[in-house]
Design a protein around this motif. Structure first.
Motif, PDB file in Angstrom:
ATOM      1  N   GLU A 156       0.917  -1.302   0.190  1.00 57.49           N
ATOM      2  CA  GLU A 156       0.025  -0.030  -0.122  1.00 57.49           C
ATOM      3  C   GLU A 156       0.939   1.120   0.048  1.00 57.49           C
ATOM      4  O   GLU A 156       2.018   1.275   0.642  1.00 57.49           O
ATOM      5  CB  GLU A 156      -1.003   0.001   1.294  1.00 57.49           C
ATOM      6  N   SER A 159       3.241   2.430   3.044  1.00 53.78           N
ATOM      7  CA  SER A 159       3.579   1.609   3.995  1.00 53.78           C
ATOM      8  C   SER A 159       4.808   0.731   3.872  1.00 53.78           C
ATOM      9  O   SER A 159       5.317   0.412   2.613  1.00 53.78           O
ATOM     10  CB  SER A 159       2.192   0.280   3.891  1.00 53.78           C
ATOM     11  N   THR A 161       5.033  -2.372   4.652  1.00 56.48           N
ATOM     12  CA  THR A 161       4.447  -3.644   4.657  1.00 56.48           C
ATOM     13  C   THR A 161       4.298  -4.096   2.961  1.00 56.48           C
ATOM     14  O   THR A 161       3.641  -3.395   2.419  1.00 56.48           O
ATOM     15  CB  THR A 161       3.334  -3.799   5.626  1.00 56.48           C
ATOM     16  N   GLN A 192      -0.334  -8.701   9.271  1.00 61.95           N
ATOM     17  CA  GLN A 192      -0.593  -6.941   9.096  1.00 61.95           C
ATOM     18  C   GLN A 192      -1.158  -6.557   7.862  1.00 61.95           C
ATOM     19  O   GLN A 192      -1.979  -5.937   7.887  1.00 61.95           O
ATOM     20  CB  GLN A 192       0.819  -6.465   9.254  1.00 61.95           C
ATOM     21  N   TRP A 196      -5.339  -5.692   7.606  1.00 64.23           N
ATOM     22  CA  TRP A 196      -5.479  -4.272   7.079  1.00 64.23           C
ATOM     23  C   TRP A 196      -6.622  -4.274   5.832  1.00 64.23           C
ATOM     24  O   TRP A 196      -7.358  -3.559   5.840  1.00 64.23           O
ATOM     25  CB  TRP A 196      -4.270  -3.459   6.880  1.00 64.23           C
TER      26      TRP A 196
ATOM     27  N   ILE B 345       6.258   6.423   1.772  1.00 62.03           N
ATOM     28  CA  ILE B 345       6.414   6.084   3.143  1.00 62.03           C
ATOM     29  C   ILE B 345       6.820   6.940   4.204  1.00 62.03           C
ATOM     30  O   ILE B 345       6.450   7.188   5.396  1.00 62.03           O
ATOM     31  CB  ILE B 345       7.454   4.842   3.258  1.00 62.03           C
ATOM     32  N   ARG B 348       4.225   9.167   5.455  1.00 58.27           N
ATOM     33  CA  ARG B 348       3.503   8.623   6.384  1.00 58.27           C
ATOM     34  C   ARG B 348       4.420   8.411   7.798  1.00 58.27           C
ATOM     35  O   ARG B 348       3.930   8.976   8.790  1.00 58.27           O
ATOM     36  CB  ARG B 348       3.016   7.265   6.050  1.00 58.27           C
ATOM     37  N   GLU B 349       5.588   8.186   7.659  1.00 56.01           N
ATOM     38  CA  GLU B 349       6.377   8.204   9.033  1.00 56.01           C
ATOM     39  C   GLU B 349       6.706   9.608   9.707  1.00 56.01           C
ATOM     40  O   GLU B 349       6.664   9.765  10.849  1.00 56.01           O
ATOM     41  CB  GLU B 349       7.756   7.785   8.501  1.00 56.01           C
TER      42      GLU B 349
END
Lengths: 358, 381
Positions: A156, A159, A161, A192, A196, B345, B348-349
């Motif tokens: 995503e 993310s 992940t 995870q 989600w 990323i 978001r972090e």
């Protein structure tokens, strides 16, 4: 057959000569830079080296070193190789740094590798299916090529992940790229990514995909296929069967599909369509491992290995086998098929290994 | 020959420290003073992107091995002196303890790390045994396997996410490493079909090494000597190594775990730190090929760079100051180094850390685009 991608001797001192011998007597020779990873360097040169995960988990790039020296990036005991294989000189090409010229034994493919690309996409279908499975379909910002049975990693947007899933689509005709791709995602309790994804409808969400990876669906096009799928391991099987049905006018397929209960049969629509389109060439055996004894189910019960045997009516000595599911299932089916007479070189397997949960 | 003799600085400081300990009194601060002096001068020196001479590389290996052996001698000597009641005053006791702790980190840990990455049997063996100098023979396995495979992702226990303080990092990283070490050890004995207590298992050897090391410390310095020596190793090399990991990967992001790219680590390229840390701060090259010896590492002339190493370590101990230093650098990395996926990323972090200002461009205050770019012309200048 000897296929050389390099001159008779490495042109520079920092190059190593790699000779890959197949069990069929074929040889392919190429040069790579000293200290490069064997698999990475081979793929970058377009060598169709067997592989899947590329990070030391799946074992697809298992290679026997006959002469020369490599350094494994990690203790091979932490890889899927057995202790016997390690002692017999096997390494994983994805983890092997080449230190000097090598002669190795591996089974190279015979088709051009597709370039790995990272592409952004949006979810255009998020559909809950039976058995805690989601049909996740992505529209890609730029079309991608892939071969039947391959997979990619998806993440995503925003993310860390990322997870690997096989395409269930049949690759477009004439090597054209695909503008949309689909995956079957099983919910793993505590996982995870899947937790989600299941939380709510993710239609419109941005994803990144990276791929394609892996080699699974390659064998003689006209050879009959025995496909064994556990759960969402059906995804690459749908891709492979659909692709091979299009490429051959004669090949027939037996799909052994294992799920837990009759309530978990998430792919009835797709399988029914396939059977309706090819009634004489596709046969389906669904087997349930945890169906209550008092249910109305009249089909076979047990693990997928219970469906394999002479009663299946398959010429095991001549069939190409395509297996996909969790690690334990695939290893059990591999053993079973070898015992039934399937040639080991004709068993093509994709083993699902659950990822971590960062 | 200068390239080779440079690396004698580490054993020389060890020798000065040992001599200071032997003299006792306020001289126990001597090694520490020399080390801090060198690092202080280093803070004012320009970055050094030069490659090392490659003609007689065995000399580098000998110096490296010698530094590990000298570090063993140093800690044994410290234990013995404590046992003898050699440090009579508070200043001497504190100075000997702090000096041994800090020198153990700066001088002792880098060659151990260097050698346990090596392929040659003797050097690797010395590196593995050398882990007694960080009092943790299990550090190698989580470093070589987990850290190098998962760097710049939260799957790596050595990684600190944006907003993490060094104190929170230390509390998280140790349990993470222990859990991972157990997992990996168990995988190895299970794969080989052994029971956990099989004497051939790797953990048995590691435990035996640690017991033998402790026994030598005890034999030399008695209970107090052994305890204080172990404490310097745990508070120094062992814990400060995690401070090093904290700063060296802080907040950087990999969207391709398992496939390292050079922009996914920070570098410290000042000349003395390169020498004392045996090039470990020349970090991109180390992660690109962890088997590559320190003298073959090529500084990344376009890689992310932090301020001088000692300064960064000190700032890390005061989180608000560290955050003031690191935020502009992270913002620069996000804008100019991250791939599009990594940038998302990072965004978001930043939100997770509450650092929303990093997600908004500010042309007046943001760092210039080429601030880390060291072209040949700029290096020469």
């Amino acid at each position: 057959m000897i296929k050389e991608r390099a001159a008779t001797a490495p042109a520079r001192a920092d190059l190593c000569r790699v000779t890959v011998r197949g069990k069929d007597g074929s040889e392919e020779i190429f040069d790579i830079r000293r200290n490069d990873l064997l698999l990475k360097a081979a793929i970058e040169q377009g060598v169709d080296y067997p592989h899947n995960c590329r990070v030391g988990v799946c074992g697809s790039c298992k290679t026997r070193v006959l002469s020369g020296r490599v350094s494994p990036m990690v203790d091979l005991a932490l890889s899927p190789l057995t202790n016997q294989e390690i002692e017999a000189g096997y390494v994983l090409a994805c983890q092997a740094k080449v230190r000097e010229s090598l002669v190795v034994e591996a089974k190279l493919g015979r088709h051009a590798l597709l370039p790995v690309r990272t592409v952004a996409s949006r979810v255009v279908r998020w559909q809950r299916l039976a058995g805690d499975v989601i049909d996740l379909r992505l529209a890609l910002d730029a079309p991608v090529h892939f071969n039947a049975g391959q997979y990619c990693t998806i993440a995503e947007s925003g993310s860390f992940t990322r997870r690997s899933y096989s395409y269930y689509d049949v690759p477009p005709e004439e090597g054209a790229p695909a503008g949309e791709v689909g995956f079957l995602v099983k919910r793993l309790p505590g996982g995870q990514f899947s937790e989600w994804l299941f939380e709510k409808d993710r239609t419109g969400c941005k994803f990144w995909i990276e791929g394609p990876f892996g080699i699974m669906g390659v064998d003689d096009p006209d050879r009959d296929g025995l496909c064994v799928a556990g759960g969402t391991g059906l995804a690459p099987i749908l891709s492979i069967v659909g692709d091979r049905l299009k490429k051959s006018r004669v090949a027939r397929f037996t799909i052994v599909f294992g799920v837990r209960t009759s309530g978990d049969m998430f792919a009835n629509d797709r399988l029914d369509q396939l059977l309706a389109a090819y009634p004489d060439r596709v046969r389906l055996v669904t087997i349930l491992s945890h169906e209550p004894a008092d249910s109305a189910w009249t089909g076979p019960r047990g693990l997928v290995t219970a469906a394999l045997g002479e009663k299946l009516g398959v010429d095991f000595g001549d069939v190409a086998a395509f297996l996909c599911g969790n690690l334990a299932m695939v290893e059990a089916v591999e053993k079973c098929l070898v015992a039934l007479g399937v040639q080991p070189d004709r068993i093509h397997a994709d083993k699902f290994v659950p990822s971590g949960t960062p | 020959m200068l390239d080779y003799t440079k690396y004698l600085l580490s054993p020389a400081i060890l020798a000065v420290h040992a001599y200071g300990l032997w003299l006792g009194g306020n001289y126990v601060w001597l090694g520490m003073a020399v080390l801090l002096g060198v690092l202080f001068i280093d803070a004012y020196l320009p970055r050094d992107y030069s490659m090392r001479d490659q003609r007689y590389v065995r000399i580098y290996d000998v110096i490296c091995a010698m530094t590990v052996i000298a570090s063993f001698v140093n800690i044994f000597f410290f234990s013995w002196l404590v046992g003898q009641g050699h440090f009579a005053t508070t200043s001497a006791s504190v100075g000997a303890f702090v000096g041994t702790l800090f020198i153990g980190f700066v001088i002792g840990a880098p060659p151990v790390h260097e050698l346990f990455h090596r392929e040659e049997f003797v050097l690797r063996w010395l590196g593995r045994i050398g882990q007694c100098l960080i009092y943790d023979p299990w550090r190698e396995i989580t470093h070589v396997v987990t850290h190098h495979m998962r760097v710049a992702t939260p799957d790596d226990p050595d990684y600190a996410r944006r907003g993490d303080t060094v104190y929170g990092h230390i509390l998280r990283t140790f349990p993470g490493q222990w859990k991972e070490a157990y997992h990996l050890e168990k995988m190895m004995w299970t794969k080989r079909g052994r029971q956990w207590y099989d004497p051939r298992n790797a953990w048995v050897y590691k435990a035996a090494t640690l017991v033998a090391f402790t026994a030598i410390l005890y034999a030399l310095g008695g209970l107090m000597g052994a305890l204080l020596a172990i404490l310097t190793l745990l508070l120094g090399p062992r814990m400060l190594l995690e401070v090093f990991n904290y700063v060296n990967h802080y907040g950087l992001i990999s969207a391709t775990p398992g496939r390292f790219e050079k922009h996914q680590t920070w570098n410290h390229i000042t000349p003395m730190v390169r020498i004392l840390a045996l090039e470990i701060t020349n970090h991109a090259g180390h992660h690109e090929d962890s088997y590559k010896p320190f003298y073959k590492l090529e500084p990344d002339t376009n890689g992310p760079v932090q301020p001088q190493f000692l300064l960064v370590v000190l700032l890390a101990l005061v989180p608000p100051l560290f955050f003031m230093m690191i935020k502009p650098l992270l913002k620069h990395w996000d804008t100019h180094y991250a791939s599009p996926q990594e940038r998302e990323i990072a965004r978001r972090e930043n939100e997770r850390a509450g650092w929303h200002e990093l997600n908004s461009p500010d042309p007046a205050r943001d760092l210039p685009a080429d601030v880390w770019n060291m072209t040949a012309a700029r290096i020469a200048a």
